[in-house]
Design a protein around this motif. Sequence first.
Motif, mmCIF file in Angstrom:
data_model
loop_
_atom_site.group_PDB
_atom_site.id
_atom_site.type_symbol
_atom_site.label_atom_id
_atom_site.label_comp_id
_atom_site.label_asym_id
_atom_site.label_seq_id
_atom_site.Cartn_x
_atom_site.Cartn_y
_atom_site.Cartn_z
ATOM 1 N N VAL A 139 0.925 -1.258 0.286
ATOM 2 C CA VAL A 139 0.006 -0.228 0.107
ATOM 3 C C VAL A 139 1.114 0.953 -0.140
ATOM 4 N N TRP A 140 1.699 1.398 0.959
ATOM 5 C CA TRP A 140 3.121 2.253 1.002
ATOM 6 C C TRP A 140 3.046 2.907 -0.227
ATOM 7 N N VAL A 141 3.884 1.425 -0.580
ATOM 8 C CA VAL A 141 4.690 1.755 -2.429
ATOM 9 C C VAL A 141 3.689 2.808 -3.221
ATOM 10 N N THR A 142 2.835 1.609 -3.131
ATOM 11 C CA THR A 142 1.782 1.962 -4.354
ATOM 12 C C THR A 142 1.143 3.712 -4.649
ATOM 13 N N ARG A 143 1.017 3.189 -2.934
ATOM 14 C CA ARG A 143 0.814 4.982 -2.708
ATOM 15 C C ARG A 143 2.621 6.125 -3.355
ATOM 16 N N GLN A 144 3.163 5.940 -2.812
ATOM 17 C CA GLN A 144 4.396 6.191 -3.422
ATOM 18 C C GLN A 144 4.648 6.916 -5.561
ATOM 19 N N VAL A 145 4.649 5.614 -5.577
ATOM 20 C CA VAL A 145 4.773 5.556 -6.865
ATOM 21 C C VAL A 145 3.627 6.123 -8.072
ATOM 22 N N TRP A 146 2.172 6.300 -7.719
ATOM 23 C CA TRP A 146 1.379 6.410 -7.738
ATOM 24 C C TRP A 146 1.838 8.292 -7.370
ATOM 25 N N ASN A 147 1.813 9.014 -6.461
ATOM 26 C CA ASN A 147 2.491 10.415 -6.085
ATOM 27 C C ASN A 147 3.221 10.539 -7.363
ATOM 28 N N GLN A 148 4.670 9.616 -7.525
ATOM 29 C CA GLN A 148 5.512 10.077 -8.493
ATOM 30 C C GLN A 148 5.118 10.264 -9.895
ATOM 31 N N ARG A 149 4.188 9.688 -9.895
ATOM 32 C CA ARG A 149 3.885 9.163 -11.706
ATOM 33 C C ARG A 149 2.834 10.186 -12.005
ATOM 34 N N HIS A 150 1.785 10.429 -11.030
ATOM 35 C CA HIS A 150 0.580 11.530 -11.070
ATOM 36 C C HIS A 150 0.667 12.983 -10.236
ATOM 37 N N GLY A 151 2.040 13.244 -10.104
ATOM 38 C CA GLY A 151 1.884 14.471 -8.623
ATOM 39 C C GLY A 151 0.945 14.141 -7.600
ATOM 40 N N VAL A 152 1.856 15.147 -6.964
ATOM 41 C CA VAL A 152 0.817 15.122 -5.235
ATOM 42 C C VAL A 152 0.412 15.567 -5.488
ATOM 43 N N VAL A 153 -1.337 14.907 -4.487
ATOM 44 C CA VAL A 153 -2.871 15.722 -4.688
ATOM 45 C C VAL A 153 -2.859 16.745 -3.917
ATOM 46 N N SER A 154 -3.194 17.541 -5.043
ATOM 47 C CA SER A 154 -2.915 18.715 -4.551
ATOM 48 C C SER A 154 -3.605 19.212 -2.826
ATOM 49 N N GLU A 155 -3.004 20.018 -1.820
ATOM 50 C CA GLU A 155 -3.753 20.080 -0.560
ATOM 51 C C GLU A 155 -3.191 21.606 -0.154
ATOM 52 N N PRO A 156 -4.117 22.568 0.112
ATOM 53 C CA PRO A 156 -3.973 23.963 0.365
ATOM 54 C C PRO A 156 -2.697 24.420 1.507
ATOM 55 N N SER A 157 -1.392 24.380 1.190
ATOM 56 C CA SER A 157 -0.262 24.949 2.182
ATOM 57 C C SER A 157 -0.513 25.931 3.221
ATOM 58 N N SER A 158 0.126 26.071 4.372
ATOM 59 C CA SER A 158 -0.198 26.906 4.960
ATOM 60 C C SER A 158 0.221 28.800 4.459
ATOM 61 N N THR A 159 1.001 28.801 3.362
ATOM 62 C CA THR A 159 0.912 30.172 2.545
ATOM 63 C C THR A 159 -0.581 29.879 1.639
ATOM 64 N N ALA A 160 -0.769 28.923 0.814
ATOM 65 C CA ALA A 160 -2.300 29.206 0.471
ATOM 66 C C ALA A 160 -3.824 29.827 1.243
ATOM 67 N N ARG A 161 -2.844 29.249 2.704
ATOM 68 C CA ARG A 161 -4.275 29.671 3.489
ATOM 69 C C ARG A 161 -4.041 30.753 3.688
ATOM 70 N N GLN A 162 -3.021 31.324 3.807
ATOM 71 C CA GLN A 162 -2.775 32.675 4.589
ATOM 72 C C GLN A 162 -3.867 33.825 3.188
ATOM 73 N N MET A 163 -3.141 33.722 2.042
ATOM 74 C CA MET A 163 -3.705 34.460 1.172
ATOM 75 C C MET A 163 -4.963 34.187 0.715
ATOM 76 N N ARG A 164 -5.750 33.470 0.960
ATOM 77 C CA ARG A 164 -7.169 32.841 0.502
ATOM 78 C C ARG A 164 -7.824 33.767 1.962
ATOM 79 N N ARG A 165 -7.449 33.569 2.974
ATOM 80 C CA ARG A 165 -7.863 34.608 4.724
ATOM 81 C C ARG A 165 -7.277 36.518 4.626
ATOM 82 N N GLU A 166 -6.647 36.404 4.001
ATOM 83 C CA GLU A 166 -6.235 38.103 3.284
ATOM 84 C C GLU A 166 -7.003 38.179 2.559
#
Length: 117
Positions: A58-85
Amino acid sequence: MPDAVRTAAVRAVLIMSLTIIQAVVAFLCTLAGSWLAFPMVLSSVASTVVATWAVLDVWVTRQVWNQRHGVVSEPSSTARQMRRERRRAQRAARAAERSDAGGGIRDRRSTGDLSRA
């Protein structure tokens, strides 16, 4: 969760549940003094190795999928701060519009636009 990772996770959960059931049966056979206890203990050890492999899969499959298709977008703290502003600016703009436009109930009451009962 991507399909490949979901498939690996379901497989791992099934293997782990069967391993736990097998370990319980081996324990009960040992308590009962059955001849089946020794083969069940050996197969439980083998099943534990397979279950560990399934969880690693499961762990290896998840890592391989993230490498091939890119990391699933999660809002970072910077994006969150910009949205608040941006929200603060929008609220301030709306408040400024309301104060500039006037026309509230208090203003109408003073000009006599509202009927008095």
